[in-house]
Scaffold this motif. Structure first.
Motif, mmCIF file in Angstrom:
data_model
loop_
_atom_site.group_PDB
_atom_site.id
_atom_site.type_symbol
_atom_site.label_atom_id
_atom_site.label_comp_id
_atom_site.label_asym_id
_atom_site.label_seq_id
_atom_site.Cartn_x
_atom_site.Cartn_y
_atom_site.Cartn_z
ATOM 1 N N LEU B 362 51.116 37.277 41.106
ATOM 2 C CA LEU B 362 50.466 37.822 39.754
ATOM 3 C C LEU B 362 49.127 37.261 39.608
ATOM 4 C CD1 LEU B 362 52.396 37.077 36.476
ATOM 5 C CD2 LEU B 362 49.915 37.197 36.512
ATOM 6 N N ILE B 365 46.698 39.385 41.698
ATOM 7 C CA ILE B 365 46.341 40.687 41.002
ATOM 8 C C ILE B 365 45.429 40.744 39.666
ATOM 9 C CG2 ILE B 365 47.392 42.789 40.019
ATOM 10 C CD1 ILE B 365 49.860 42.401 41.806
ATOM 11 N N ILE B 366 45.854 39.971 39.014
ATOM 12 C CA ILE B 366 44.888 40.107 37.882
ATOM 13 C C ILE B 366 43.489 39.502 38.075
ATOM 14 C CG2 ILE B 366 46.860 40.157 36.206
ATOM 15 C CD1 ILE B 366 46.283 37.145 35.580
ATOM 16 N N LYS B 370 43.095 43.984 38.493
ATOM 17 C CA LYS B 370 43.927 44.815 38.389
ATOM 18 C C LYS B 370 44.937 44.446 37.142
ATOM 19 C CE LYS B 370 44.634 45.656 42.913
ATOM 20 N NZ LYS B 370 43.711 45.484 43.770
ATOM 21 N N THR B 371 45.829 45.486 36.661
ATOM 22 C CA THR B 371 46.774 45.058 35.771
ATOM 23 C C THR B 371 47.958 44.793 36.565
ATOM 24 O OG1 THR B 371 45.828 46.704 34.064
ATOM 25 C CG2 THR B 371 47.955 45.808 33.722
ATOM 26 N N TRP B 372 48.767 43.775 36.058
ATOM 27 C CA TRP B 372 50.010 43.404 36.581
ATOM 28 C C TRP B 372 51.233 43.768 35.560
ATOM 29 C CZ3 TRP B 372 54.138 40.396 35.174
ATOM 30 C CH2 TRP B 372 55.264 40.279 36.344
ATOM 31 N N ARG B 373 52.152 44.617 36.061
ATOM 32 C CA ARG B 373 53.209 44.979 35.105
ATOM 33 C C ARG B 373 54.494 44.502 35.845
ATOM 34 N NH1 ARG B 373 50.505 49.124 31.989
ATOM 35 N NH2 ARG B 373 49.213 49.915 34.007
ATOM 36 N N THR B 391 52.934 43.129 30.454
ATOM 37 C CA THR B 391 51.650 43.625 31.099
ATOM 38 C C THR B 391 50.502 43.030 30.900
ATOM 39 O OG1 THR B 391 52.713 45.885 30.356
ATOM 40 C CG2 THR B 391 50.386 46.075 30.812
#
Lengths: 109, 799
Positions: B362, B365-366, B370-373, B391
């Protein structure tokens, strides 16, 4: 040299506090001795005659004809008009002793 | 001795002379000793004063020390004397100046003007601005003042005073530049600057004009300032101005609403101060249009409110993950207050359900922008877990650096629960379908086994060992039939005949059965409710429910204990059901079965109604009991809830909907004695040969005359061929060409007194579709035992 006026009716000094002195100083513009004479006179009057004198300064440079009144020949000349008798002292009045004698002021009031 | 007395006049004369002589001597002495510095002389026009020697020293010093240049000129303009200041200004030594022509030291441009001054007659002083020329040729601006002198010589002499204007000019220039800069400032200022005095605008800069919607400043000058203030705020504005003029501080900056020239209102910020404008007290105000700012504030306010009121959780952290903001939804879901959360880290919500790799992923990614969903399980403050859809988005500044992370998460715990339930239900459905399909075929085979076994038994001497073997075969087949029956019940595909019952009556008549099932060690306590409504359910199904629950309780108690069965009427409204999942609104009869056995843990509870799930040892229990109960309850549009804690026993609450209509049948079949046969003629229609054969043999065994048909057409033919009566038609419901019902209708139209008995192993849906399964319809489901067949046939014929 002291001058004594002979035949002058008021030869005795009447220098006491009540008498108003009227003095006339003849000057010639801003010549050094004119300035000095005025300064000395002022000091002297404040010292000895405080409160009962008046000084009249006559600038002969501006008006020479006034010399005639008191028959002034040399400048500066101090003339005591009051109290009578009229007395005259020529010079810048730096010699205090002479001035006092000439005005009949001396030490005693 | 007497001489002649001297003449008094003479004496006086002598005295006078003496006096005058003395005076003259005195004067001479004074002169000689240098005590005087001026003499009174006789001149052409009267007395004249002659100054001796150093008498004019002071005047001379004045002249020399003057910073202004002084020059004495002859009538022709030649320099007779000058002072040091002039020499300095001209950058020349005295010797280069004295005797030269004045005009030589002037800028050529000034020669003419100077010449005029020289030529001018009269004693008034003359003034002129000219430029002196230095030795190097530089021009110095000066202010010239010339006076004509009376002198001893007949030559007229001019006295000039030259005042250097450089400083003045420079001061003037500085002032002008300063004014210019000030004006430029006003012109370019992006904020409006206005001055008003005595209530009217006397000045405004271009920005101010634009702000007030005027195309030029001139349109505003002279107008009363009140025209531009919104009437609602006019009084307050005037009061504020008065207080400011009175010396009060802290009033500004102030916000107000102004009106443009065309009347449009704008929000403004004002800073006012008193000043003097052209000598009159006035006010200078800096006006900034903050309409946009106010709008942005309102916008932000609105967004803020949306976030505050959103049902979703909103968390904002700084780049390190420290929480900066949480909204009320966060507080509600997690149980942590805002104060507890801010400054902390989202890791406070870790539940342990996700491993470190999850969080690392997680973060990776952030932090890369980038956005983590995804979905994760978090822990509330009170320790309970909840599931959320999250999100998480990084927010970057203009330079691409991450400045914060924003998480918008939805608590999907309830959703998950529903999903799980749905999945559970679907699982059951699937298994049910599977079971239904298998059971049907199985049924037919069982039918065969049971009937042949019974017929064989009838032909064998009870003493013979063969008899025992056959008994076993029959028992096994029957047992199998029961199981398939249960399976079908669970699969909700069993054909049933619902009847209106009174639960208490049903309970009473089932009491013996239940007691037998649970044994002597367990107390059976009955708690019948009062004034119960009726339910509509197949009695056999109710039996199955009671039986299975009783057995379950018995096994849970495992020794000595108590089983309580109670009934009650209840109703649930919508609100109750909204806050209590697992309940449906309506009026119900509650059948509660409680035991004081070992209770069940959460794990067991989640699998409770699954078919083939059992906590018992292998071989002890099929795992179908509760699944059957579940199926029956569902088929009857009821629901079932279980309450159990390990060590606290269990309570099963079965809710059956209240029946429409009245009338309670006894509706309980009593197992009769030996099957009674008959001699009537029976027409059996069945497309499956084995079953047909079986039926024929069974019925003939019972004494009936049996006609058989493999299809509806054949049945019709048979009927036509048959001269004598046919009392009973036994037909399968579902057949290729025509369903049993239609066949029955066809035949009874010809043989009005023909009775019908339907049989089928098929699904209830299929049968219902084909129009059978109405109330009171004579039906027998396959597989059936000889006994059941005999009973049913007799019943129908006798009924």
């Amino acid at each position: 040299m002291k001058t004594e006026a002979k035949g002058d009716p008021a030869m005795v000094s009447t220098t006491n506090s009540d008498v108003q002195w009227t003095l006339r100083l003849y000057v010639a513009g801003q010549t050094p001795k004119s300035l000095t004479a005025f300064d000395n006179l002022k000091s002297l009057c404040e010292d000895r005659l405080k409160g009962h004198y008046s000084i009249e300064v006559i600038d002969l440079l501006k008006n020479p004809r006034l010399a005639k009144d008191d028959q002034i020949l040399a400048i500066p000349t101090l003339v005591r008009r009051l109290p009578l008798p009229v007395r005259r002292i020529i010079g810048d009045l730096s010699n205090i002793e002479r001035v006092l004698v000439g005005l009949d002021l001396r030490e005693k009031h | 001795m007497t001489r002649g007395t001297p003449d008094p006049e003479l004496l006086a004369e002598i005295d006078n002379l003496r006096l005058r002589l003395a005076e003259a001597e005195e004067t001479l002495a004074a002169i000689r000793s240098g005590e005087v510095d001026a003499l009174v002389m006789a001149g052409d026009h009267g007395e004249k004063i002659q100054i001796l020697g150093e008498g004019d020293l002071i005047y001379r010093q004045f002249i020399e020390t003057l910073s202004e240049g002084t020059v004495t000129l002859s009538k022709n303009g030649d320099i007779l004397s000058c002072n040091a200041a002039l020499a300095k200004t001209l950058h020349r030594p005295l010797v280069q100046i004295l005797g030269t022509a004045m005009r030589d030291h002037l800028s050529p441009e000034d020669h003419e003007a100077f010449g005029a001054v020289l030529a001018q007659a009269g004693t008034e002083s003359r003034r002129l601005k000219i430029h002196l020329k230095t030795a190097e040729g530089f021009l110095v601006p000066v202010y010239l003042s010339a006076t004509q002198l009376r002198s001893a010589t007949p030559e007229l002499v001019l006295c000039l005073v030259l005042t250097d204007l450089e400083e003045v000019i420079s001061a003037e220039t500085t002032l002008r530049e300063s004014e210019h800069r000030y004006r430029e400032l006003l012109e370019l200022a992006p904020v409006g600057i206005a001055v008003y005095s005595e209530g009217k605008i006397v000045f405004t800069n271009p920005a101010g004009a634009r702000l007030l919607g005027a195309s030029s400043e001139s349109l505003l000058v002279g107008k009363p300032i009140a025209d531009f203030i919104h009437p609602d705020g006019l009084e307050a504005a005037q009061s504020r101005m008065r207080r400011m003029m009175a010396g009060e501080t802290g009033l500004y900056p102030a916000e107000d609403v102004f009106l443009k020239l065309d009347g449009t209102p704008i929000n403004v910020e004002l800073i006012s101060a008193p000043l003097h404008y052209k000598g009159i007290p006035a006010v200078q105000t800096i006006i900034t249009d903050i309409t946009r700012r106010k709008r942005d504030e309102a916008e932000r306010e609105r967004l803020m409110r949306a976030i505050e009121q959103a049902g979703e959780i909103v968390i904002i952290t700084d780049p390190d993950g420290t929480i900066q903001y949480v909204n009320p939804a966060f507080e509600n879901v997690t149980g942590y207050s805002r104060q507890e959360a801010i400054g902390g880290n989202p890791r406070m919500l870790k539940s342990g359900e996700q491993d470190q790799a999850f969080y690392n992923g997680l973060w990776q990614i952030i932090s890369s922008g980038k956005t983590w969903r995804g979905t994760m399980v978090n822990r509330r403050k009170d320790g309970k877990n909840y599931t959320e859809d999250a999100t998480i988005t990084p927010v970057s500044d203009a330079g691409g650096r991450i400045v914060s992370y924003v998480g918008v998460n939805r608590d999907i715990s309830a959703q998950r629960l529903l999903e799980d339930r749905l999945r559970q239900a679907q699982k059951m459905e699937t298994v049910g379908q599977l079971a239904g399909g298998v059971a049907h075929d199985f049924n037919n085979m069982l039918q065969v086994i049971i009937t042949y076994a019974e017929m064989s038994l009838a032909k064998v001497d009870p003493e013979q060992p063969l008899h025992k073997y056959l008994m076993e075969i029959r028992r096994a087949a029957q047992r199998s039939a029961e199981i398939t029956g249960q399976l079908l019940a669970f699969a909700r595909k069993q054909t049933v005949s619902p009847k209106i019952l009174d639960l208490n009556l049903a309970l009473a008549s089932a009491q013996k059965m239940i007691q037998r099932l649970i044994g002597e060690d367990i107390d059976l306590v009955s708690q019948p409710g009062r004034e119960l409504w009726k339910v509509k359910i197949d009695p056999a199904q109710l039996d199955q429910v009671l039986a299975n629950l009783a057995v379950n309780a018995r096994d849970a108690i495992g020794g000595v204990g108590k089983l309580t069965i109670g009934t009650e009427k209840v109703s649930f409204d919508k609100e109750f059901c909204a806050t209590n999942p697992g309940f449906l609104p309506g009026e119900y009869l509650l059948l509660a079965v409680s035991d004081n056995g070992g209770g069940m843990d959460r794990e067991t509870l989640s699998h409770l109604f699954e078919p083939f799930f059992t906590t018992k040892a292998p071989g002890k229990g099929t795992g179908l009991g509760l699944a059957t109960v579940y199926g029956i309850v569902k088929q009857n549009n009821g629901f079932i809830n279980v309450y159990s804690e390990p060590g606290e026993g269990s309570t099963f609450k079965v809710y059956l909907p209240r029946a429409e209509g009245e009338g309670a049948d006894k509706g309980m079949e009593v197992e009769g004695a030996a099957p009674r046969g008959g001699t009537e003629t029976v027409l059996v229609v069945e497309d499956e040969a084995a079953i047909l054969e079986l039926a024929r043999e069974s019925l003939e065994h019972l004494g009936y005359t049996v006609l058989v048909a493999k299809s509806p057409e054949e049945a019709i033919r048979r009927s036509q061929e048959q001269a004598g009566p046919i009392q009973l038609l036994i037909t399968d419901v579902v057949m290729p060409q025509m369903n049993g019902r239609h066949l029955a209708e066809r035949l009874t139209s010809v043989r009005p007194r023909l009775k019908c008995l339907y049989m089928s192993g098929y699904t209830a849906d299929v049968i219902a579709h084909r129009g059978v399964l109405d109330e009171g319809v004579r039906f027998i489901s396959k597989p059936f035992s000889l006994r059941v067949l005999a009973g049913k046939v007799r019943e129908v014929l006798d009924g």
